[in-house]
Design a protein around this motif. Structure first.
Motif, PDB file in Angstrom:
ATOM      1  N   ALA A  91       0.833  -1.206   0.000  1.00  0.00           N
ATOM      2  CA  ALA A  91       0.000   0.000   0.000  1.00  0.00           C
ATOM      3  C   ALA A  91       0.869   1.258   0.000  1.00  0.00           C
ATOM      4  O   ALA A  91       0.559   2.240  -0.680  1.00  0.00           O
ATOM      5  CB  ALA A  91      -0.945  -0.004   1.199  1.00  0.00           C
ATOM      6  N   VAL A  92       1.960   1.222   0.742  1.00  0.00           N
ATOM      7  CA  VAL A  92       2.881   2.359   0.774  1.00  0.00           C
ATOM      8  C   VAL A  92       3.521   2.551  -0.601  1.00  0.00           C
ATOM      9  O   VAL A  92       3.554   3.662  -1.137  1.00  0.00           O
ATOM     10  CB  VAL A  92       3.960   2.165   1.863  1.00  0.00           C
ATOM     11  CG1 VAL A  92       5.111   3.146   1.694  1.00  0.00           C
ATOM     12  CG2 VAL A  92       3.333   2.291   3.251  1.00  0.00           C
ATOM     13  N   VAL A  93       4.036   1.473  -1.179  1.00  0.00           N
ATOM     14  CA  VAL A  93       4.702   1.571  -2.483  1.00  0.00           C
ATOM     15  C   VAL A  93       3.720   2.055  -3.548  1.00  0.00           C
ATOM     16  O   VAL A  93       4.074   2.885  -4.393  1.00  0.00           O
ATOM     17  CB  VAL A  93       5.348   0.225  -2.878  1.00  0.00           C
ATOM     18  CG1 VAL A  93       5.836   0.244  -4.316  1.00  0.00           C
ATOM     19  CG2 VAL A  93       6.503  -0.104  -1.931  1.00  0.00           C
ATOM     20  N   GLU A  94       2.493   1.567  -3.489  1.00  0.00           N
ATOM     21  CA  GLU A  94       1.494   2.001  -4.464  1.00  0.00           C
ATOM     22  C   GLU A  94       1.113   3.469  -4.298  1.00  0.00           C
ATOM     23  O   GLU A  94       0.614   4.082  -5.233  1.00  0.00           O
ATOM     24  CB  GLU A  94       0.228   1.139  -4.361  1.00  0.00           C
ATOM     25  CG  GLU A  94       0.402  -0.241  -4.940  1.00  0.00           C
ATOM     26  CD  GLU A  94      -0.865  -1.083  -4.846  1.00  0.00           C
ATOM     27  OE1 GLU A  94      -1.793  -0.730  -4.070  1.00  0.00           O
ATOM     28  OE2 GLU A  94      -0.923  -2.098  -5.551  1.00  0.00           O
ATOM     29  N   SER A  95       1.347   4.030  -3.124  1.00  0.00           N
ATOM     30  CA  SER A  95       0.961   5.419  -2.892  1.00  0.00           C
ATOM     31  C   SER A  95       2.156   6.377  -2.857  1.00  0.00           C
ATOM     32  O   SER A  95       2.054   7.470  -2.302  1.00  0.00           O
ATOM     33  CB  SER A  95       0.144   5.528  -1.601  1.00  0.00           C
ATOM     34  OG  SER A  95       0.908   5.152  -0.487  1.00  0.00           O
ATOM     35  N   LEU A  96       3.257   5.983  -3.465  1.00  0.00           N
ATOM     36  CA  LEU A  96       4.438   6.856  -3.472  1.00  0.00           C
ATOM     37  C   LEU A  96       4.157   8.214  -4.108  1.00  0.00           C
ATOM     38  O   LEU A  96       4.798   9.208  -3.762  1.00  0.00           O
ATOM     39  CB  LEU A  96       5.618   6.185  -4.190  1.00  0.00           C
ATOM     40  CG  LEU A  96       6.302   5.047  -3.443  1.00  0.00           C
ATOM     41  CD1 LEU A  96       7.426   4.456  -4.280  1.00  0.00           C
ATOM     42  CD2 LEU A  96       6.820   5.509  -2.090  1.00  0.00           C
ATOM     43  N   ASP A  97       3.212   8.278  -5.032  1.00  0.00           N
ATOM     44  CA  ASP A  97       2.878   9.541  -5.680  1.00  0.00           C
ATOM     45  C   ASP A  97       1.703  10.241  -5.006  1.00  0.00           C
ATOM     46  O   ASP A  97       1.201  11.242  -5.506  1.00  0.00           O
ATOM     47  CB  ASP A  97       2.559   9.311  -7.168  1.00  0.00           C
ATOM     48  CG  ASP A  97       3.812   8.957  -7.952  1.00  0.00           C
ATOM     49  OD1 ASP A  97       4.866   9.581  -7.711  1.00  0.00           O
ATOM     50  OD2 ASP A  97       3.735   8.048  -8.800  1.00  0.00           O
ATOM     51  N   ASN A  98       1.228   9.710  -3.890  1.00  0.00           N
ATOM     52  CA  ASN A  98       0.096  10.288  -3.174  1.00  0.00           C
ATOM     53  C   ASN A  98       0.445  10.314  -1.688  1.00  0.00           C
ATOM     54  O   ASN A  98       0.094   9.407  -0.939  1.00  0.00           O
ATOM     55  CB  ASN A  98      -1.166   9.452  -3.433  1.00  0.00           C
ATOM     56  CG  ASN A  98      -2.395  10.033  -2.784  1.00  0.00           C
ATOM     57  OD1 ASN A  98      -2.311  10.852  -1.870  1.00  0.00           O
ATOM     58  ND2 ASN A  98      -3.557   9.584  -3.231  1.00  0.00           N
ATOM     59  N   SER A  99       1.136  11.367  -1.277  1.00  0.00           N
ATOM     60  CA  SER A  99       1.647  11.418   0.096  1.00  0.00           C
ATOM     61  C   SER A  99       0.528  11.389   1.130  1.00  0.00           C
ATOM     62  O   SER A  99       0.706  10.836   2.216  1.00  0.00           O
ATOM     63  CB  SER A  99       2.547  12.633   0.302  1.00  0.00           C
ATOM     64  OG  SER A  99       1.824  13.825   0.062  1.00  0.00           O
ATOM     65  N   GLU A 100      -0.645  11.958   0.811  1.00  0.00           N
ATOM     66  CA  GLU A 100      -1.759  11.921   1.770  1.00  0.00           C
ATOM     67  C   GLU A 100      -2.214  10.490   2.025  1.00  0.00           C
ATOM     68  O   GLU A 100      -2.478  10.109   3.168  1.00  0.00           O
ATOM     69  CB  GLU A 100      -2.933  12.758   1.268  1.00  0.00           C
ATOM     70  CG  GLU A 100      -2.691  14.250   1.376  1.00  0.00           C
ATOM     71  CD  GLU A 100      -3.874  15.069   0.880  1.00  0.00           C
ATOM     72  OE1 GLU A 100      -5.014  14.562   0.902  1.00  0.00           O
ATOM     73  OE2 GLU A 100      -3.627  16.213   0.475  1.00  0.00           O
ATOM     74  N   LYS A 101      -2.302   9.705   0.963  1.00  0.00           N
ATOM     75  CA  LYS A 101      -2.711   8.309   1.115  1.00  0.00           C
ATOM     76  C   LYS A 101      -1.654   7.537   1.907  1.00  0.00           C
ATOM     77  O   LYS A 101      -1.979   6.736   2.785  1.00  0.00           O
ATOM     78  CB  LYS A 101      -2.934   7.660  -0.249  1.00  0.00           C
ATOM     79  CG  LYS A 101      -3.407   6.219  -0.149  1.00  0.00           C
ATOM     80  CD  LYS A 101      -3.656   5.597  -1.495  1.00  0.00           C
ATOM     81  CE  LYS A 101      -4.073   4.149  -1.343  1.00  0.00           C
ATOM     82  NZ  LYS A 101      -4.107   3.447  -2.613  1.00  0.00           N
ATOM     83  N   MET A 102      -0.381   7.785   1.596  1.00  0.00           N
ATOM     84  CA  MET A 102       0.692   7.087   2.299  1.00  0.00           C
ATOM     85  C   MET A 102       0.661   7.420   3.788  1.00  0.00           C
ATOM     86  O   MET A 102       0.751   6.524   4.634  1.00  0.00           O
ATOM     87  CB  MET A 102       2.062   7.443   1.724  1.00  0.00           C
ATOM     88  CG  MET A 102       3.174   6.631   2.353  1.00  0.00           C
ATOM     89  SD  MET A 102       4.844   7.076   1.870  1.00  0.00           S
ATOM     90  CE  MET A 102       4.722   7.338   0.138  1.00  0.00           C
ATOM     91  N   VAL A 103       0.507   8.683   4.124  1.00  0.00           N
ATOM     92  CA  VAL A 103       0.458   9.081   5.525  1.00  0.00           C
ATOM     93  C   VAL A 103      -0.759   8.451   6.200  1.00  0.00           C
ATOM     94  O   VAL A 103      -0.675   7.999   7.353  1.00  0.00           O
ATOM     95  CB  VAL A 103       0.461  10.622   5.661  1.00  0.00           C
ATOM     96  CG1 VAL A 103       0.120  11.052   7.076  1.00  0.00           C
ATOM     97  CG2 VAL A 103       1.814  11.184   5.252  1.00  0.00           C
ATOM     98  N   SER A 104      -1.862   8.367   5.489  1.00  0.00           N
ATOM     99  CA  SER A 104      -3.070   7.740   6.042  1.00  0.00           C
ATOM    100  C   SER A 104      -2.814   6.277   6.396  1.00  0.00           C
ATOM    101  O   SER A 104      -3.189   5.810   7.479  1.00  0.00           O
ATOM    102  CB  SER A 104      -4.216   7.858   5.033  1.00  0.00           C
ATOM    103  OG  SER A 104      -5.336   7.165   5.476  1.00  0.00           O
TER     104      SER A 104
END
Length: 179
Positions: A91-104
């Motif tokens: 999930a983190v790797v998939e959200s590398l371009d979406n910092s809000e999602k990664m932080v979530s």
């Protein structure tokens, strides 16, 4: 001998610079190869964690008393948790371009590990180091020094985010809980 730095305390680290686009691509490409073998890689990572850092087993009532490495590798509970760990990193790797999602994602993980599982934040750094070690061995063709450096930078960022969550929660080591 097992060594814990900053045991019971939240490390205050300077946040690393953001990943470059090239670093993100290297991480995503290498992870794609690792994630194809998600179950085996996850089990190898957790077994290495438990063998090299036996105190980390204290947080897992299902297999904290299993001493034999082969028995650990066959544990269905360990396999299930390994899958959850790998899915979290995915999930983190998939959200590398979406910092809000990664932080979530990291907030959910941090809160659960701080409040429900009482895991010292230092274990996240230890786990990240174990992941790098296992991937370097199992995927040596993929984990070039440049790719490993990108992963190291990502892991430093993840650790900063997780420790920030712990700080927001006012986390203090509650006890030497074993379960």
């Amino acid at each position: 001998m097992e060594r814990m730095h900053g045991e019971g305390e939240v490390d205050h680290l300077e946040r690393p610079s953001p990943l470059t686009d090239k670093e993100k691509v290297m991480i995503q490409d290498s992870w794609g190869k690792v994630y194809q073998n998600c179950d085996d890689a996850g089990v190898a990572i957790l077994v290495r964690l438990f063998v090299n850092f036996p105190s980390s087993k204290q947080f897992f009532s299902q297999f904290k008393d299993i001493e034999d490495q082969e028995e650990l590798e066959k544990s269905q509970q360990l396999r299930k948790h390994a899958r959850r760990v790998m899915n979290g990193y995915n999930a983190v790797v998939e959200s590398l371009d979406n910092s809000e999602k990664m932080v979530s994602v990291l907030r959910v993980v941090g809160k659960a590990h701080a409040l429900r599982h009482n895991v010292e934040p230092a274990y996240f750094k230890i786990l990240n180091d174990v992941i790098l070690e296992v991937l370097a061995e199992a995927f040596s063709d993929v984990m070039t020094p440049e790719v490993a450096a990108a992963w190291t930078k990502l892991f430093a960022s993840l650790y900063c985010t997780i420790t920030a969550v712990y700080e927001e929660l006012g986390w203090k080591k509650h006890s030497a809980s074993t379960g």
